[in-house]
Design an enzyme around this catalytic site. Structure first.
Site, PDB file in Angstrom:
ATOM      1  N   CYS A 146       0.790  -1.234   0.000  1.00 30.74           N
ATOM      2  CA  CYS A 146       0.000   0.000   0.000  1.00 30.74           C
ATOM      3  C   CYS A 146       0.822   1.283   0.000  1.00 30.74           C
ATOM      4  O   CYS A 146       0.404   2.254  -0.635  1.00 30.74           O
ATOM      5  CB  CYS A 146      -1.090  -0.021   1.061  1.00 30.74           C
ATOM      6  N   ARG A 181      15.679   1.850   0.940  1.00 28.35           N
ATOM      7  CA  ARG A 181      15.596   0.607   0.169  1.00 28.35           C
ATOM      8  C   ARG A 181      15.069  -0.526   1.039  1.00 28.35           C
ATOM      9  O   ARG A 181      15.540  -1.663   0.975  1.00 28.35           O
ATOM     10  CB  ARG A 181      16.943   0.236  -0.458  1.00 28.35           C
ATOM     11  N   SER A 182      14.062  -0.195   1.867  1.00 27.22           N
ATOM     12  CA  SER A 182      13.452  -1.243   2.692  1.00 27.22           C
ATOM     13  C   SER A 182      12.694  -2.213   1.796  1.00 27.22           C
ATOM     14  O   SER A 182      12.324  -1.890   0.665  1.00 27.22           O
ATOM     15  CB  SER A 182      12.491  -0.612   3.696  1.00 27.22           C
ATOM     16  N   ASP A 204      20.601   3.733  -0.290  1.00 28.15           N
ATOM     17  CA  ASP A 204      20.533   3.452   1.138  1.00 28.15           C
ATOM     18  C   ASP A 204      21.872   3.779   1.770  1.00 28.15           C
ATOM     19  O   ASP A 204      22.760   4.353   1.133  1.00 28.15           O
ATOM     20  CB  ASP A 204      20.026   2.033   1.443  1.00 28.15           C
ATOM     21  N   PHE A 267       7.941  10.154   2.565  1.00 28.68           N
ATOM     22  CA  PHE A 267       6.993   9.199   3.153  1.00 28.68           C
ATOM     23  C   PHE A 267       7.364   8.778   4.570  1.00 28.68           C
ATOM     24  O   PHE A 267       6.651   7.973   5.182  1.00 28.68           O
ATOM     25  CB  PHE A 267       6.757   7.989   2.236  1.00 28.68           C
ATOM     26  N   ALA A 268       8.474   9.288   5.099  1.00 33.66           N
ATOM     27  CA  ALA A 268       8.820   8.988   6.499  1.00 33.66           C
ATOM     28  C   ALA A 268       7.872   9.739   7.437  1.00 33.66           C
ATOM     29  O   ALA A 268       7.261  10.724   7.038  1.00 33.66           O
ATOM     30  CB  ALA A 268      10.265   9.400   6.767  1.00 33.66           C
TER      31      ALA A 268
END
Lengths: 317, 317
Positions: A146, A181-182, A204, A267-268
């Site tokens: 999502c 890069r999670s 990252d 987005f953090a």
């Protein structure tokens, strides 16, 4: 400092078309779709976030139940929810153990109820650009994770996707830098954007990788090039879009690296751009994305219900 | 120091019954089973280990091919091997990225070729004490992760499993300490031993957990108790068996914590017990287990072939 030319775009504005659609659909259903959230950590901010998802879900016509459990009972509770026909979607608030056991727990959520789109099959389909669970009949859409999906929708809203280009090519010519890069957001997002034609630099703490649309014989998907010699400054200078997701209040993306007129999306939970001056460079700046993410999560929930023949037949999602 | 009463038991001796069985089966097959190993890191010791698995596999009647690939091509190569009917089993040598992407890659191996038993379905079945993939027909055995399985076989050999007790209860009354709670070995092993009736203390760098057979209504499996107040010294003092797997040459389990007459097993590549004095305390000491692990891996390969109707019908494994 002159008044900046750049504009801030709020997630609520971007989310509106999707939240309107959700309300329109849920108002037609005979029974409210039911989402269950499992919280197994004691972090008050996680609880606040869980309560916010509950409030938002209810305002859009969904039932939402927050279940607080002990860590050691979480797996059994997930399996019970998997087996409970009254539950349509399951969300687990991580971190729980904050180690590899969390990935195991994530996979315990039934593929039929995984609103976050993090089941291995969904993620693998996404990497391989496979859009359906039933590749023959094409009736069951494969769910997208999502948060990456929310960022795609934001890029569409901001006009980064070019609709004059054909499907699967709408980001052709665009360069994107993603600082994260999670396995949950950064890497899937890089692949999604590369699959749509973008050149993506995935950054990252260790290195920078380049993702571009692949030409594999077997897998028609992005390819990854390691050992990029360019620095963050080099890749940012080429980037039409910079997307950040560094979970630290100390991290700030250097404003001076941003190309004039670039689009910046964070987005953090923490603000990764310096709000004092980011709009001196950025044309459009999206400071947070949560409202779009939850809209996508609830949209995924309706898609799962459609996949499982739990929606009225005349409803299209 | 007096001459110690304890004895060293070598893995080769324990493995012999299983390697004999493997040779006996492979000698009856019309075609050698084929195992492919993927190596995508440059670590010379990983290559040595991969070559050792190759040599051992060949000596037991298997074909083994070591494929060295670039990290960024590994996923595509795994998918090609999944689709190749001539390949019966796949092993991936980790670490590759040494982050969560490695778990993604592990799950890319087809469940039909996962000799290591690390597919989510196998691991989840193991935690829930589900022994078959087809719970109705009970024709297809669920594969167990090969290192935990090897340790179970070692405990059987050493007489820790008591055959006078009934199936599922053969470790009743036994206390085991496991220093390692990885998702690959330590945690599954703790669950396996708890499911067989043992009280297990699972130790990692953060805390000690207690695993015992659970009484869940839905999941007939072990339960985990967090927040054990006892120290390593306390739990070791009660332990009939101490199992170590700390991947560091600096770590040594304190010999003075070992109960007199306890059984000590080390599954790390590094020697986690002090060989100068461990046998002053331990009755039986197993310094490494690799030869049993590879026997279990190849046994898993034959089981997978049986599950997939790739073995001659008269062969029983």
């Amino acid at each position: 400092m002159s008044s900046p030319a750049g504009k801030t775009i709020l997630a609520s504005k971007i989310a509106k078309q999707y939240t309107d659609e959700l309300i329109s659909i849920t108002s037609k259903l005979s029974k409210k779709p039911r989402l269950v959230g499992f919280l197994a950590n004691q972090d008050p901010s996680a609880k606040m976030y869980a309560e916010w998802t509950g409030k938002t879900s209810r305002s859009l016509g969904f039932e939402y139940e927050l279940v607080e459990v002990e860590k050691e009972n979480l797996e059994e509770e997930i399996y019970k929810a998997n087996a409970n026909d009254d539950i349509n979607g399951i969300i687990v608030y991580f971190p729980v153990y904050n180690n590899r056991q969390d990935q195991y727990l994530q996979q315990c959520v039934s593929i039929e109820k995984d609103v976050e789109g993090l089941n291995f099959t969904y993620i693998s389909n996404m990497y391989h650009n496979i859009r359906f669970l039933d590749d023959d009949l094409k009736q069951k859409k494969s769910i997208l994770p999502c948060t990456p999906l929310a960022i795609v929708k934001i890029l569409e809203y901001l006009g980064v996707y070019n609709n004059l280009l054909s499907y699967g090519n709408k980001l052709y010519g665009k360069t994107v830098t993603i600082v994260n890069r999670s396995e949950i957001v950064g890497r899937p997002l890089a692949a999604l954007l590369a699959n749509d034609g973008a050149t993506v630099y995935s950054v990252d703490i260790n290195d920078i990788q380049k993702f571009e649309r692949g030409d594999g014989l077997h897998l028609k998907h992005h390819r990854v090039i390691d050992n990029i010699k360019e620095s963050l400054q080099d890749v940012a200078a080429k980037s039409d879009v910079i997307i950040t997701g560094v979970p630290s209040p100390l991290y700030k993306f250097p404003t001076e690296f941003i190309k004039d007129g670039a689009i910046c999306i964070n987005f953090a939970s923490e603000k990764n751009f310096n709000e004092d001056d980011v709009k001196q460079r950025a044309s459009l700046y999206v400071p947070m994305i949560g409202k779009v993410t939850i809209a996508m999560l609830l949209r995924n929930l309706l898609r799962l219900m459609a996949n499982n023949n739990k929606l009225e037949e005349n409803i299209i999602i």
